[in-house]
Motif scaffolding. Structure first.
Motif, PDB file in Angstrom:
ATOM      1  N   LYS A  94       0.834  -1.211   0.000  1.00 18.81           N
ATOM      2  CA  LYS A  94       0.000   0.000   0.000  1.00 18.81           C
ATOM      3  C   LYS A  94       0.866   1.258   0.000  1.00 18.81           C
ATOM      4  O   LYS A  94       0.553   2.240  -0.678  1.00 18.81           O
ATOM      5  CB  LYS A  94      -0.929   0.002   1.214  1.00 18.81           C
ATOM      6  N   ILE A  97       2.314   1.732  -3.503  1.00 14.56           N
ATOM      7  CA  ILE A  97       1.262   2.200  -4.420  1.00 14.56           C
ATOM      8  C   ILE A  97       1.032   3.692  -4.220  1.00 14.56           C
ATOM      9  O   ILE A  97       0.942   4.469  -5.184  1.00 14.56           O
ATOM     10  CB  ILE A  97      -0.048   1.417  -4.193  1.00 14.56           C
ATOM     11  N   LEU A 110      -4.176  -0.217 -13.339  1.00 14.03           N
ATOM     12  CA  LEU A 110      -4.112  -1.405 -12.490  1.00 14.03           C
ATOM     13  C   LEU A 110      -2.966  -2.324 -12.885  1.00 14.03           C
ATOM     14  O   LEU A 110      -2.214  -2.808 -12.028  1.00 14.03           O
ATOM     15  CB  LEU A 110      -5.445  -2.164 -12.563  1.00 14.03           C
ATOM     16  N   LEU A 113       0.448  -1.064 -11.670  1.00  7.06           N
ATOM     17  CA  LEU A 113       0.673  -1.256 -10.236  1.00  7.06           C
ATOM     18  C   LEU A 113       0.885  -2.727  -9.906  1.00  7.06           C
ATOM     19  O   LEU A 113       1.674  -3.059  -9.008  1.00  7.06           O
ATOM     20  CB  LEU A 113      -0.509  -0.686  -9.443  1.00  7.06           C
ATOM     21  N   THR A 124      -3.996  -6.717  -5.762  1.00 10.76           N
ATOM     22  CA  THR A 124      -3.766  -5.298  -6.042  1.00 10.76           C
ATOM     23  C   THR A 124      -5.041  -4.491  -5.855  1.00 10.76           C
ATOM     24  O   THR A 124      -5.017  -3.386  -5.268  1.00 10.76           O
ATOM     25  CB  THR A 124      -3.229  -5.101  -7.474  1.00 10.76           C
ATOM     26  N   ILE A 128      -5.600  -1.438  -3.173  1.00 11.81           N
ATOM     27  CA  ILE A 128      -6.037  -0.103  -3.584  1.00 11.81           C
ATOM     28  C   ILE A 128      -7.271   0.323  -2.792  1.00 11.81           C
ATOM     29  O   ILE A 128      -7.382   1.469  -2.348  1.00 11.81           O
ATOM     30  CB  ILE A 128      -6.319  -0.070  -5.104  1.00 11.81           C
ATOM     31  N   LYS A 132      -7.359   3.493  -0.349  1.00 12.13           N
ATOM     32  CA  LYS A 132      -8.359   4.552  -0.567  1.00 12.13           C
ATOM     33  C   LYS A 132      -8.973   4.978   0.764  1.00 12.13           C
ATOM     34  O   LYS A 132      -9.225   6.172   0.994  1.00 12.13           O
ATOM     35  CB  LYS A 132      -9.443   4.049  -1.519  1.00 12.13           C
ATOM     36  N   LEU A 142      -8.362   9.246  -3.376  1.00  9.81           N
ATOM     37  CA  LEU A 142      -7.814   8.384  -4.426  1.00  9.81           C
ATOM     38  C   LEU A 142      -8.909   8.127  -5.462  1.00  9.81           C
ATOM     39  O   LEU A 142      -9.961   7.572  -5.140  1.00  9.81           O
ATOM     40  CB  LEU A 142      -7.322   7.070  -3.819  1.00  9.81           C
ATOM     41  N   TYR A 150      -4.946   6.142 -12.094  1.00  7.36           N
ATOM     42  CA  TYR A 150      -5.142   6.458 -10.677  1.00  7.36           C
ATOM     43  C   TYR A 150      -4.461   7.789 -10.335  1.00  7.36           C
ATOM     44  O   TYR A 150      -3.324   8.057 -10.749  1.00  7.36           O
ATOM     45  CB  TYR A 150      -4.573   5.358  -9.787  1.00  7.36           C
TER      46      TYR A 150
END
Length: 703
Positions: A94, A97, A110, A113, A124, A128, A132, A142, A150
């Protein structure tokens, strides 16, 4: 073949160890089971074997150990390890990301990442979703758009605070090697990892030079941490993501020496990053210089107003801590000065929301729960000055300061060996570590606490070194330890130090006899190394480290030591009457009673800890024979000064036997008397039995 975070951590522990590491010590350090440790050892050995490096050896009754050659080879392989060699935890995924998206420079979808963090599509997506939710705490959002991918939106100040937070998770900086190893990564397509490392090198040099101009010395880990943040913030500036600072705050910052130095740094940053730095960015970076933890600092002449205010705050906090802890520190002027050294950067960190500290709260609470609790009760003057509540991390660092003071006051050293503490985390951490070590070794005198750079640049006349990180060995033994020592670490440290310095005739004789036997039946190729290993093994005393017993309030304040009286002639008579039963039962001497009275005459009514309550006390060496407490309740108040706020109905005579054993009871007592209705209720009670039962019930309700 992959190597996860925990396996890497175990490897670093073994590299930094001077001798064997037991499974028990590793389980306590990493908070995992023995089975997990052995499973990780197998994975590590597979990884080492694939690289042609000597495996970890396991010796029964001693522990795990790496060969000297393996210790040399492993760091280079870790630094050159490609990203796919490393498995991230969920928190690390996290964090990365967030950093990839926050640093921009390209569109992230996506699939991008997934490749970056090397997990499945489903994992993943879950990461996300979790990110968020987490990132809302920074007032950020996000979002996903088909064309742009993103993005994270919000105020630039919050974005940079988030960058700092997620960096601390993704790259827990300890030293240059771990930082370089972690940065074998591209944050975006426009900047390679090689460029990033070059930027880091140049910014580090700028900050290193700024120390002379500011007349300070940053802590070692802060210098690396601040360098990395400035690099990433500078990249944000090249992307036209500028900060906005308050007009009033800018005028305040403009008057500091740090602002003048920052302007010079920004001139060089403009050259390095080939982009202009707006004035608001210069003010923003000034807050980071002011908030950076330091090992040494001369007061800024142009900042004397804040320094004077902080000095008053430090005096109040130290004074209040002494009251709550029922102790008197000898060199109070030095203690206050050291506290100011910590409070000044903390002031700017809290004021400007700079989240750059490591999370040490859980560790401090588990090891120094009572000191942390008392520190929480004395921070109000500092919070009032800042105008904001202190985060738990800042309270934890202040408790380091007071914990060190308590340990120092309660330690008697018999100096035989001279040692040095080397710490990358700052004064507070080094002081608490110093006191722990002094408590363990009565024959070792720790002459100073220094930074890594001081240790490398200067020569010290010492016999051994205790360091919180791996450092270059000179001509004395180096013991790598945690800032807060666990029981297993204390026991291990005792064994290791004794193994090197305890060279009695009996030990030499035992080793020599074993060598004689071996030489009869085998050829010894490395005799000196074998002798050393045998002495390590033979000199492993069975030691149990017991924590200082800290009884509860009700264990100390017994019913027979609670008394009531109609009135007394003056405050001296009140102290004498309150102390009488403790003298009678041989808890304290008359000398201790006189010392309590003398302290009030010398320092004023500082023992009045809250309205209507006083806790007279003196030092253990003034005549305490055993830990004790008595309570006197008066029907008519007695005054400890001409001010009515010092009128007292409850006098608790406190006799601390040392600097620590009474802290839990004292914390419970101050918690009890912090409530006005509790005090008023106690005053109305008539008998010793009623008072005792009420206090007992109140403590049960507190829990």
């Amino acid at each position: 073949m992959s190597l996860d975070k925990r396996s890497t951590a175990i490897l670093m522990q073994l590299i930094n160890a001077d001798s064997y590491l037991s499974a028990e010590e590793l389980t306590e350090k990493l908070n995992v089971s023995r089975r997990t440790i052995y499973y990780d050892m197998e994975k590590i050995n597979d990884w080492l074997d694939s690289l042609g490096i000597d495996k970890i050896a396991k010796v029964r009754s001693a522990g795990f150990i790496l060969t000297a050659e393996a210790k040399k080879q492993i760091p280079n392989n870790l630094e050159s390890m490609q990203a796919w060699h490393y498995e991230y935890s969920q928190d690390e995924r996290k964090a990365w990301i967030a950093i990839y998206i926050l640093m921009g420079g390209q569109r992230y979808f996506l699939e991008d990442l997934m490749k970056k963090i090397r997990v499945s599509r489903t994992t993943t997506i879950e990461d996300i979703k979790s990110l968020k939710a987490d990132i809302r705490s920074f007032h950020l959002q996000l979002d996903f758009e088909r064309k742009t991918g993103y993005t994270i939106r919000g105020e630039e100040a919050e974005i940079r605070r988030a960058i700092g937070y997620y960096l601390s998770i993704a790259i827990p900086i300890q030293n240059q090697h771990s930082l370089v190893a972690a940065l074998q990564i591209q944050f975006n397509d426009s900047i390679s990892s090689a460029q990033l490392l070059e930027f880091l090198r140049q910014v580090y040099h700028l900050l290193y030079q700024s120390e002379k101009q500011l007349n300070i010395k940053f802590t070692d880990d802060m210098l690396y941490s601040l360098s990395l943040r400035i690099v990433l913030f500078s990249i944000r500036i090249t992307q036209k993501n500028d900060i906005k600072m308050d007009v009033v705050e800018k005028e305040v910052l403009r008057k500091t020496k740090a602002f003048l130095v920052t302007k010079q740094i920004c001139c060089e940053l403009e050259r390095i990053f080939k982009t202009p730095f707006p004035d608001d960015e210069k003010f923003y970076l000034t807050t980071y210089l002011l908030g950076a933890r330091v090992n040494y600092s001369e007061e800024d002449r142009n900042d004397n107003i804040l320094s004077e205010e902080l000095m008053n705050v430090a005096k109040k906090m130290t004074h209040q801590f002494q009251i709550l802890a029922c102790t008197l520190f000898d060199d109070q002027e030095m203690l206050v000065k050291n506290l100011v050294l910590h409070l000044k950067p903390a002031f700017y960190r809290v004021k400007y929301g700079l989240d750059v500290e490591k999370n040490i709260v859980d560790s401090v609470k588990s090891k120094f729960e009572e000191v942390y609790s008392l520190t929480q009760k004395v921070i109000e003057p500092f919070e009032t000055l800042i105008g904001k509540p202190l985060p738990e991390n800042e309270i934890a660092y202040i408790s380091f300061h007071f914990g060190g003071c308590l340990r120092r006051a309660g330690t008697t050293l018999i100096s035989r060996k001279k040692a040095l503490v080397v710490c990358a985390n700052g004064i507070g951490t080094s002081q608490i570590l110093k006191q722990q070590i002094e408590g363990l070794f009565s024959t070792i005198d720790i002459i100073d606490s220094v930074s890594v750079r001081d240790y490398e640049e200067k020569d010290y006349m010492i016999d051994l070194v205790f360091s919180t990180i791996a450092i270059q060995k000179k001509d004395v033994p180096v013991f790598v330890v945690s800032p807060i020592l666990s029981d297993a670490e204390k026991e291990s440290l005792l064994k290791k130090v004794n193994a090197i310095f305890n060279r009695s005739q009996k030990q030499h004789l035992a080793t020599d006899r074993i060598i004689d036997v071996i030489e009869r039946y085998a050829t010894i190729h490395q005799k000196d190394e074998l002798v050393k290993e045998l002495r390590h093994y033979l000199n492993r005393p069975e030691i149990t480290i017991a924590e200082t017993y800290k009884p509860n309030l009700i264990d100390i304040l017994k019913e027979e030591y609670i008394h009531t009286a109609q009135s007394v002639s003056d405050w001296k008579s009140a102290i004498k009457l309150a102390a009488h039963s403790l003298i009678e039962d041989d808890y304290i001497t008359e000398t201790y009673r006189d010392a309590m009275i003398s302290n009030v005459e010398k320092h004023g009514p500082y023992i009045v800890i809250s309205p209507k309550v006083a806790i007279p006390h003196a030092k253990p060496e003034d005549g305490v024979k055993q830990l004790g407490m008595s309570l006197l309740k008066l029907e008519e108040a007695v005054s400890f000064s001409n001010d009515s706020k010092h009128d007292v109905f409850l006098i608790i005579t406190f006799a601390p036997f040392d600097q620590e054993s009474h802290l839990r009871a004292l914390s419970q007592l101050t918690g009890l008397f912090s409530k006005r209705d509790t005090v008023d209720r106690l005053i109305k009670l008539q008998s010793s039995q009623e008072i005792y039962q009420y206090i007992k019930q109140s403590l049960i309700e507190q829990h």
